[in-house]
Structure formats: structure tokens, C-alpha cells
Motif scaffolding. Sequence first.
Motif, PDB file in Angstrom:
ATOM      1  N   ASP A 124       0.670  -1.603   0.112  1.00  0.00           N
ATOM      2  CA  ASP A 124      -0.191   0.191   0.153  1.00  0.00           C
ATOM      3  C   ASP A 124       0.911   1.340   0.247  1.00  0.00           C
ATOM      4  O   ASP A 124       2.172   1.854   1.023  1.00  0.00           O
ATOM      5  N   TRP A 125       0.761   2.156  -0.709  1.00  0.00           N
ATOM      6  CA  TRP A 125       1.114   3.067  -0.719  1.00  0.00           C
ATOM      7  C   TRP A 125       0.876   4.278   0.319  1.00  0.00           C
ATOM      8  O   TRP A 125      -0.160   5.569   0.307  1.00  0.00           O
ATOM      9  N   VAL A 126       0.922   4.164   1.471  1.00  0.00           N
ATOM     10  CA  VAL A 126       1.187   4.661   2.340  1.00  0.00           C
ATOM     11  C   VAL A 126       2.614   5.135   3.241  1.00  0.00           C
ATOM     12  O   VAL A 126       3.184   4.219   4.034  1.00  0.00           O
ATOM     13  N   TYR A 127       2.606   5.733   4.299  1.00  0.00           N
ATOM     14  CA  TYR A 127       3.257   6.567   5.378  1.00  0.00           C
ATOM     15  C   TYR A 127       2.198   6.473   6.966  1.00  0.00           C
ATOM     16  O   TYR A 127       1.582   7.464   7.232  1.00  0.00           O
ATOM     17  N   LEU A 128       3.915   5.405   7.288  1.00  0.00           N
ATOM     18  CA  LEU A 128       2.898   5.016   8.770  1.00  0.00           C
ATOM     19  C   LEU A 128       4.385   5.227   9.775  1.00  0.00           C
ATOM     20  O   LEU A 128       5.807   4.782   9.091  1.00  0.00           O
ATOM     21  N   GLU A 129       3.871   5.961  10.589  1.00  0.00           N
ATOM     22  CA  GLU A 129       5.156   6.077  11.491  1.00  0.00           C
ATOM     23  C   GLU A 129       5.482   4.589  12.183  1.00  0.00           C
ATOM     24  O   GLU A 129       6.879   4.263  12.213  1.00  0.00           O
ATOM     25  N   GLN A 130       5.065   3.895  12.303  1.00  0.00           N
ATOM     26  CA  GLN A 130       4.883   2.144  12.451  1.00  0.00           C
ATOM     27  C   GLN A 130       4.248   1.158  11.894  1.00  0.00           C
ATOM     28  O   GLN A 130       2.550   1.211  11.837  1.00  0.00           O
ATOM     29  N   TRP A 131       4.736   0.582  11.116  1.00  0.00           N
ATOM     30  CA  TRP A 131       3.793  -0.558  10.927  1.00  0.00           C
ATOM     31  C   TRP A 131       3.341  -1.669  11.500  1.00  0.00           C
ATOM     32  O   TRP A 131       4.329  -1.578  12.337  1.00  0.00           O
ATOM     33  N   PRO A 132       2.705  -2.117  11.487  1.00  0.00           N
ATOM     34  CA  PRO A 132       2.463  -3.677  12.906  1.00  0.00           C
ATOM     35  C   PRO A 132       2.699  -4.802  11.824  1.00  0.00           C
ATOM     36  O   PRO A 132       2.593  -4.455  10.798  1.00  0.00           O
TER      37      PRO A 132
END
Length: 714
Positions: A683-691
Amino acid sequence: MGTEYSYDRLCIYRDGKPWFPVMGEMHYTRYREELWEESLRKIKAGGVNIVSTYLIWIHHEEEKGVFDFSGCRNLRRFTELCGKVGLKMILRLGPWIHGEVRNGGFPDWLVELERQGLAVRSNDEIYLSYVRRLWEQVYEQVKGLFHQDGGPIIGVQLENEYGHVGGLRGPAGDEHMRTLQALAKELGFQVPLYTATGWGGACIGDALPVMGGYCDAPWDQSVEELSANTNYIISHERNDALIACDHHVEDAVTFDESKFPYLTAELGGGLQVTAHRRPVATGKDIGAMSITKMASGAALLGYYMYHGGSNPKGKLSTLQESRATGYINDLPEINYDFNAPIRQYGTISDSYREVRLLAMFLEEFGHDLAALPAYIDPDDVKPEDMHTLRKSVRHDGHHGYIFFNNYVRNRKPESHRSAVFSGPCEDGDVVFPPVDIESGTFGFFPYNMQLGDAVLIYALATPLCRLGEGEKDVFVFYGDHDPCFCWKNEKPAKVLMLTREQALNACKVSLDREYLVLSKDFVWEEDGKLVVTGASTTEICVYPELSQSPKGFVKTGNDGEFTVYERKQETGAAKANFTTVTQGIAPAGPKADSKIQGEVLMNRERAWTEYQIQITYSEKADRLTGRDTLLWLDYAGFGLEIFLNGEKINDHFYTGQQVPVSLGYFGFPETLTVRVKELREDDWVYLEQWPQMYDDTICSLNSVSITEEYRYVL
């Protein structure tokens, strides 16, 4: 005569005296009207003086010619309540407002006319006739509630980001802003202050420019970590190039900054995440940015948002900003939590405490700070410079305040051992004792500060507020250093010293006298009574000791100079559990109007899992009395949706945070349905911490939990 407002190049004046207000944004149409008063009291208890609110056109005239000012759209009632609780208002009148709303707030029928050739956001006579019609309706709602009538409305904002995000530029843009201002005045919107957003090269006409600053940019089209944020640099640069950087941005402003005070209307009180970019703002992110703006010469701290909410249900469509309607960002359909100081359902975040810390100081001493110019040294710090201590002095050549910031979001500035600050003074600089400034800290220290009949030469501590009257005044300071109070002529004022953690939990209230209350829960003052919210066991620490123990509370001892009171609510625990109901595949959605990288996020086919949540209550009550039950959802996925009796009541884009749901807000339902959508590794997404992912995907409701909230009126 009533209060008079004016301004010069340094600050706003109230009755001829410098005024340093704190402003917080709340959108009445995004919150239940029955709970407005409670929220406004919470806002005031946070030290806010002014509520700003958007007039969102599509919320009031979704169908052409059909106006709705009922329920959560009742602007008059909201304005009256602002006056009732003692808050001033700036009405952000639009007509275009952005606000992460569908079409920037324009109704679909107006957008259709634009497609047919209508020149919106211009002096086109037909467009202005629709604006006139809207504003005539709005004026009837707020008639008699303006400052000149003794009402709370002291200001009107015209348009938003005009010439920066759409609209005309240059002389034509300024002319349109002047036309809007003239129309507002003609219709009766007579106020002391007319404002306009000034960042990004926006046009202001003859209005008072207000600026902004956010600690990240959820609208930025990058899904990588952004460069170090410029809003943590102490600088005379007022323009934040990050705001609306998804549109054309000019680095310059369109007005002469030397003629206007540095006022902010959109310091991010949090961040509203988008589908592709989901940064989470913390309390320290907001606190350090606020200190930086104060250090840079700001004379108004205005927060957007200060209170989160939910998009109302539309008659013809959903009402959120989306790529399907021509934007380049997708927002949740309902959720407008914003990670604000006061969140979607009225719960308090750590940002609330950080902002209140500064607001309490400004309420008591802001008149002193507001008119002091800022002298910045060094004035050439680069955003990625983590070696140089960022500092300034706001002073008048005799007294002032030393500011420092050693905090940068998602960076680790180096610590500074035995830093020495000095305050410029005509008869010789005031030199402070050496102090260690640790990485991740920020704050300010006073020098030659008049405190009653005493003069504080310096202190390595920060003033918070004053308690009492006259000779019995107690001045409250806080900090985690040895304060090293140094007094002139050995005539000290009485000081109550707190740690920073204690100060974050502090609230000043006036009952039979002024008290300072420390609570890890939440307190505010209402009609001369102390209101305390908390769990089944609630503790408050009060200085000085109350004349008698509050009803239901027992005095349990002392903590330093504070008296400790505790209440235990006898109740059984509410419970929640969940079961998996079904799974499925959500088909790909319609293509967006524009071809933008990553648009597949909201349109791609996704697996989902549906859960049923059963809630058992220890006791049901009316949310209006403050008795509430909060459900917390711990999940991992792209996002989730929550349904009650088949109707969607909330949604959320995954950030790694637990999702709070006020069950009282929805009448204490016993069953909810939650649908979690899968998150994919590609997925083209910014997360500070991925699960943690399983086979490159995750779609799971991990746990549910319950907390209960009680309100006590003392």
C-alpha cells in the motif's frame, strides 16, 4: 462603553492594554449540539479565550435555496453558548473554507454551476449574489450577538487561503477580498477585527493577516519521512511553506509584515490523517511548536483544530474531502478527530495539557509578553541542524523572557551542558546560572519580572499563574531544574514550585477563592462549582486546602503543600467482548477524477473482516450528565468502520493508536458491528510504525476494552 479592540505591529490591544489571546477551533456542525456547552467549558478551562469556527456552506445549503440551521447546524445557539461560558468568537465566514470538507465547503449545486462557467471566488455578480444570499441567512442567525451588541463575536475571517489555494492572485485577488469585506459590513457583520489567512502568498485585501504552522503535512504527497520541520526553528519567518503544499506555494507573503502583529490562527492542535499519509502528533510536538512561535514574536496562539468531531450526515452525499471530488487527498467519511487537544468525542489528549500550560501563563502574564519584540540569536539555524541550541529573548531593554527550544519532531537534537543564558538590560545584562538543556526539552525563563511588590531578577523556572489577591498573592512556577530564584533587595514573593509533570495536570479555578487543582483526570469550573471527571477512583490535589472536603471525597493526606482528596465510586465494571461474524472482499471503487500516484488506496479491492461487539453496562446514564462509557478498539488494518443498527457511525484510518468510541454519545448501545479492512505491504501509505504483517497483509481486531467516566460536581 464596551471593550475596545485594536492592534499595532506588535500585538492586539484590549481597552488599550496589550492582549495575548489563545484561540481554539471547534466546528459546531461536527459535534452533537447537546454537548456543545460541556465542550465549550472544557475549551475555556484549557485557557482558551476565543473560539474560532467555520461557517461551512454545504452544511447549511446542501440543496439549492434550502437552508438548514437546525440541530448541530444551529449557529445561533452555539454562538449564544460561547457568550454564556465567557468565550469570544471569530466566525470564519468563508464562503470557501477548505476544512477538509467536500468541495472546500461549496455545495455541489454551486460546483455544477462552476462547471457550466460560473466564476466562483471572484467578483462575478452571479457568484456574489449566492454569497449574499448565504450571508443574509447567516446574519439572521447571529443578529444581536456581535461585540457591539454585547455578544461574543469580535471577529470575522474572510475566505481562506485565497490566491494560494484557488481564487485570484495579485491586485485582482486583493480586490475580491475587499469586495467580500464590504459585503459583510453592508449585511451587518460589524466587528472590531476582520482577518484573512496570509500564508502561501494568499491575498488579504484590507484584513488583518493570520498565519499557521503544522508539525507535519498529511496532505503532502510523499509517503516518506519529511525533512525536519521548519516550525521548530525560532525565526522571524512567519510563512509556513508546508501548509497546503499540495497546491501551488509561494515562499513570500503578500503583505508588509512590519505593519502587522504576528498572529496565528492555524497552529496544528493535532493532525488530520489522510489515506496515504498518517503522522500522529504528540503533545510535545504541539507544545514545542507553540513555544517556538512565542519565541519568534507571536502575539496570538490559534489552534486548528482544538476540538475534533465528526462530519454530519449529508442529504445528497458524504461530506468529506476526497479524490473522487477532485482533491488529491482522501479523508475519512465521518471521523474528524484530528488528534486534537479535545478529541472526537470530548476526551482529553496530552496536547490539551501542553497547550493549557502556556495558556495559563498567557492568561495571567500575556499582557506583559505580547508587546515585547523578539530578538533571535542565532537567526540562521537550518532545519536539520541538531547541534545549535535554538533560543531568543523577548525584552524591552529592562525585563523579558529567555526562550529555548531543543526539540524537533522525529529528530534528536544534542543536549547542551552548562548552557548560560543572559537577558539584555540597560543597566547590565542579567546572567543566569549555568543549566543543562537536555535533548527534547523546550521552555522559557523570566528575568527582572515584577511579581506584586517583588522583583524576580532571574529563575531557572517558568511562571504558570497567580493565586490570591493583593499581599497574599502566591505565584506558581514549574520546572525540573534547580530553580535558583534570585530576588532584588531580598524581598521575595511567595512562590509555589511545581514539577513540569505537576504543572501539566494543573488547573486554576475560582470558588470561594482561587485554588490550584492537580488532577490526572479533568477538571473545570462551572457556575462557581468545581467539576471533576474521572474513573471509579478519582484523586485531586488542591492548594490551598479547601474549607471543607467536597461531597463524596475524603481527605487522605498531603502531597507537599497540596491537600489530597479521593473519591471511590461503587460500581460494577462494564464489559465488552467481540466475535468474528463474517469475511469478504470489498470490490474496487470508482476511479478518481484525476490520475494521481497512489489513488489505488481507496479504490483497490480489499479483504475485510466483520466483528460483532457486545457491551454489558454496570449502569446506564445520560451522556449529558457526564456519565460515559468509552470503548477502545485495538486493531491493525488499512482502516475500520463502525456500524450501529446498520448505519455507519464512525470510521478510522489506521495509525497504530487505539480508537476511542463514546458509547454515551450514541445512547449506550449494547451491540456494535466493526468492519476492519486489510492493510497490504505494498500500500502506498506513510505510517510512523507499521503493524506486524502476515503474508504481506494484516486485517485484525486485536482486542476491545472499556473505561468508565464519571462527573462529580463539587
